[in-house]
Enzyme design. Sequence first.
Site, PDB file in Angstrom:
ATOM      1  N   LYS A   1     -10.492  -0.010  10.516  1.00 59.66           N
ATOM      2  CA  LYS A   1     -10.718  -1.239   9.752  1.00 59.66           C
ATOM      3  C   LYS A   1     -11.093  -2.405  10.652  1.00 59.66           C
ATOM      4  CE  LYS A   1      -7.186  -0.089   6.294  1.00 59.66           C
ATOM      5  NZ  LYS A   1      -7.930   0.447   5.158  1.00 59.66           N
TER       6      LYS A   1
ATOM      7  N   CYS B   1      -4.932   2.404  -3.563  1.00 58.58           N
ATOM      8  CA  CYS B   1      -3.679   2.931  -2.984  1.00 58.58           C
ATOM      9  C   CYS B   1      -2.542   1.925  -3.141  1.00 58.58           C
ATOM     10  CB  CYS B   1      -3.859   3.328  -1.520  1.00 58.58           C
ATOM     11  SG  CYS B   1      -5.075   4.609  -1.286  1.00 58.58           S
TER      12      CYS B   1
ATOM     13  N   ASP C   1       3.280  -4.272   8.142  1.00 52.88           N
ATOM     14  CA  ASP C   1       2.021  -3.568   7.921  1.00 52.88           C
ATOM     15  C   ASP C   1       0.892  -4.551   8.259  1.00 52.88           C
ATOM     16  OD1 ASP C   1      -0.279  -2.427   6.990  1.00 52.88           O
ATOM     17  OD2 ASP C   1       0.537  -1.842   5.037  1.00 52.88           O
TER      18      ASP C   1
ATOM     19  N   HIS D   1       0.872  -1.185   0.000  1.00 51.78           N
ATOM     20  CA  HIS D   1       0.000   0.000   0.000  1.00 51.78           C
ATOM     21  C   HIS D   1       0.909   1.236   0.000  1.00 51.78           C
ATOM     22  CE1 HIS D   1      -2.671   3.022   1.845  1.00 51.78           C
ATOM     23  NE2 HIS D   1      -3.684   2.273   1.468  1.00 51.78           N
TER      24      HIS D   1
ATOM     25  N   GLN E   1      -4.358  -4.892   7.365  1.00 48.33           N
ATOM     26  CA  GLN E   1      -5.382  -5.851   6.908  1.00 48.33           C
ATOM     27  C   GLN E   1      -5.269  -7.173   7.649  1.00 48.33           C
ATOM     28  OE1 GLN E   1      -7.798  -4.939   5.061  1.00 48.33           O
ATOM     29  NE2 GLN E   1      -7.072  -3.186   3.869  1.00 48.33           N
TER      30      GLN E   1
END
Length: 408
Positions: A226, A365, A200, A123, A203
């Site tokens: 999220k 993104c 990261d 991303h 998600q």
Amino acid sequence: MLDVEKIRADFPILSVEAYPGVPLVYLDSAASSQKPEVVLAAMDAYYRQINANVHRGIHRLSEDATNAYEAARLKIARFINAPDESQIIYVRNATEGFNLVAYSWGRQNIQAGDEILLTEMEHHANLVPWQMLAEEKGAVVRYIPFLADGTLDLSRLDGLLTERTKLFSFTAVSNVFGTINPVRQLVDAGHAVGAVVMVDAAQAVPHTAVDVQAWDCDFMTFSGHKMCGPTGIGILYGKRRLLESMPPFMGGGDMIRRVTLEGSTWNDLPWKFEAGTPSIAEGIGLGTAVDYLAGIGMDNIHAHEQFITHYALEALSEIKGITLYGPPASQRAGVATFTIQGIHPHDISEVVDKDGIAIRAGHHCAMPLHLRLNVSATARASFYLHTTTQEIDKLVASLNRTRKLFRL
Ligand code: C6P
């Protein structure tokens, strides 16, 4: 298996109509999740009953607000199995987590000729801050490519990770392919060459049980919005040794120990990195979101999403002219990204929206990933704990209707 109907009743927005007489089908949780009533109520209760600034007042409201805000930090620490809540830094979102590390750790540790290793499926939040840092310092950014099935080409790892690699940062789960990357294997490979490794988890944390000690990562970041929490709040986790060695990211109130006209000294962790009045209601809301998710069980949520993803990939693959991107359902999180020959993804999104279906269209993104795929945009349906097979059926029917509309 989850009692999905019971879960759906927890989310007020799921009974809202997208258009008069058209129920909402929300398949855009990867962009931002919906919020359960308990999270809304926790934030409302803060404003109605204990609204005051934190860490400042010696009055009842301020103490209650501080206690609620710091209790949320402890819940979040336990949720990701951080050794200590002082290693949980409140930031605005994952994007700020990356910028904080790039600015504070990066400017102290990256020099000309050093290498930063990323992947081609990142991303922009995990690309742009490092590119800015590399440009400023004269460092080099390298990328692990991905294979045709949307998994990383791990055969390239040995060649790309060298003693020049000072930082290795990658996503645990791709927001486009849904690919679940082998985090511990990648962390170990980074450490073997002496690199600092950042994950990261934007998600990952919302969808699976995450244990930062099992991952052994040096830094990790994610966003509250999220994972059933509010916008404006996210988390940066870091190993204590690194966080202690780093200078502050921003200066101002709360992050100092002592200020004189000659200079300042810094507060302890985590407050050294939290300048100014923070997002108090949002921190409290995220703590409640963590309680909510933990109460349902992250393994149950993951199992439900696996089931829905299997179902969705099979149903979508029946659509004529569709290209599905990413690995098989067993290797991915709840994301189905696709194109349909002859229809622009923005048109797909616009037509299915009229059936009440919210999906995302564009580059998500992740422009370099799309450039590699040689497409300017894709359409993406993403799932969460409240997604049903009936909603997938509606999406498939709507996509078939879209094809007819375009005379395909
Ligand atoms: N991806 C999506 O629709 P922020 O915007 O800071 O809350 O999260 C950034 C981010 C970082 N990493 C990954 C893997 C992400 O998916 C995201 C956010 C959303 O895919 C919005 S662009």
